[in-house]
Each structure stands twice: as structure tokens, then as C-alpha cells.
Design a protein around this motif. Structure first.
Motif, mmCIF file in Angstrom:
data_model
loop_
_atom_site.group_PDB
_atom_site.id
_atom_site.type_symbol
_atom_site.label_atom_id
_atom_site.label_comp_id
_atom_site.label_asym_id
_atom_site.label_seq_id
_atom_site.Cartn_x
_atom_site.Cartn_y
_atom_site.Cartn_z
ATOM 1 N N ASP A 144 -63.168 -31.092 11.001
ATOM 2 C CA ASP A 144 -64.627 -31.065 10.892
ATOM 3 C C ASP A 144 -65.197 -32.409 10.444
ATOM 4 O OD1 ASP A 144 -64.542 -28.470 11.765
ATOM 5 O OD2 ASP A 144 -65.219 -27.575 9.875
ATOM 6 N N TRP A 145 -64.379 -33.268 9.860
ATOM 7 C CA TRP A 145 -64.841 -34.606 9.496
ATOM 8 C C TRP A 145 -65.337 -35.368 10.716
ATOM 9 C CZ3 TRP A 145 -62.281 -38.604 11.847
ATOM 10 C CH2 TRP A 145 -60.995 -38.328 12.360
ATOM 11 N N GLY B 215 -54.643 -27.224 12.628
ATOM 12 C CA GLY B 215 -55.666 -27.920 11.850
ATOM 13 C C GLY B 215 -57.037 -27.757 12.465
ATOM 14 N N ARG C 167 -58.280 -24.344 11.524
ATOM 15 C CA ARG C 167 -58.681 -24.236 10.110
ATOM 16 C C ARG C 167 -59.943 -25.026 9.779
ATOM 17 N NH1 ARG C 167 -53.196 -25.337 9.143
ATOM 18 N NH2 ARG C 167 -53.806 -27.482 8.719
ATOM 19 N N ASP D 90 -59.860 -28.452 9.823
ATOM 20 C CA ASP D 90 -59.420 -29.720 9.239
ATOM 21 C C ASP D 90 -59.999 -30.937 9.971
ATOM 22 O OD1 ASP D 90 -57.894 -28.131 7.590
ATOM 23 O OD2 ASP D 90 -55.966 -28.687 8.469
#
Length: 141
Positions: A125-126, A118, A121, A123
Motif C-alpha cells: 500500500d506504500w 504481501g 495483506r 504490504d
């Protein structure tokens, strides 16, 4: 992203192998670790790792403080559930802080595989949005 790597004694070899296998992912991030674990990862991967004290000497608490300040984005903590740990209250506190601050935490190889993929990829980045929002609330731009 700031990533912590921690392992109990009987899990250090596993975490070192994991760090070697995913070096291309980890080298794009800032790594932190508790004492011996950090040294072993540095030796095996040649990646820079900011080392805290060993877990029993307060390293878990140092990482916990970074979590509480919103300065840690993911934790890979390979725990040994079959061996009593003298600093178990610190371990419990660290896990609790991850839950309080919604920090992704992998405590075993299976979850670590999913988390690192993740990370690769994007995932997680939040976390950049969470940090930016926190910085603005605290007056840091």
C-alpha cells in the motif's frame, strides 16, 4: 494496483498456474502482460489483462516505460535463467528499472509467493503514497 505478468517461454506454464492459483488476489488489481503470456492468463483465468507486444518485439520495453512513469506497482517476471534470450538487454533494462524505481519484482516462484501474499495483506500500500506524491510533484491531482 497495476501489476505486470511476464514469463519466458519455458516459464509460461508456471506463471499461468500461479495466476490461476491467485486469481482471487489478482482480480482486485489491474493486470498487464506481454503478448502470449497475457493471452494465456486471460484464457485460463478469465481476468482482463492489458496486453503489450511480446517481449522480443518490445513488450518488456513497454512495461519498462510504465515503470519509468510510476505507473506500475509490482512485476511478476518468471525468467528462464537456463535459456539464452534474444532480447536479454531488454530484460536487463527492465530489472534495472525496477531497482531504480523501487518496484517490487519477483523473478521466480519462491519470491512470487512472498510478493503475492504481501499484496494480499496490503504490504504494498506504500505504493499509493509514492504515486500520490509523484502526482503532486507533477501537478496532477
Amino acid at each position: 494496483m497495476n501489476i505486470a505478468l511476464i514469463a519466458h517461454d519455458k516459464k509460461k506454464d508456471d506463471l499461468v498456474r500461479f495466476a490461476v492459483a491467485y486469481k482471487p488476489i489478482f482480480e482486485k488489481h489491474t493486470l498487464f502482460a506481454t503478448g502470449t503470456t497475457g493471452l494465456r492468463i486471460m484464457e485460463a483465468t478469465e481476468l482482463p489483462v492489458h496486453r503489450f507486444q511480446s517481449g522480443p518485439l518490445g513488450g518488456d520495453q513497454e512495461i519498462g516505460a510504465k515503470i519509468a512513469k510510476n505507473e506500475m506497482d509490482a512485476i511478476f517476471f518468471f525468467r528462464d535463467p537456463l535459456t539464452a534470450q534474444p532480447h536479454e538487454p531488454d530484460v536487463t533494462a527492465l530489472v534495472r528499472l525496477c531497482d531504480v524505481y523501487a518496484i517490487p519484482l519477483a523473478t521466480n516462484m519462491g519470491t512470487a509467493e512472498i510478493l503475492v501474499r504481501g499484496l494480499e495483506r496490503g504490504d504494498l500500500d506504500w505504493r499509493y503514497i509514492v504515486k500520490e506524491s509523484s502526482d503532486q510533484e507533477n501537478g496532477n491531482n
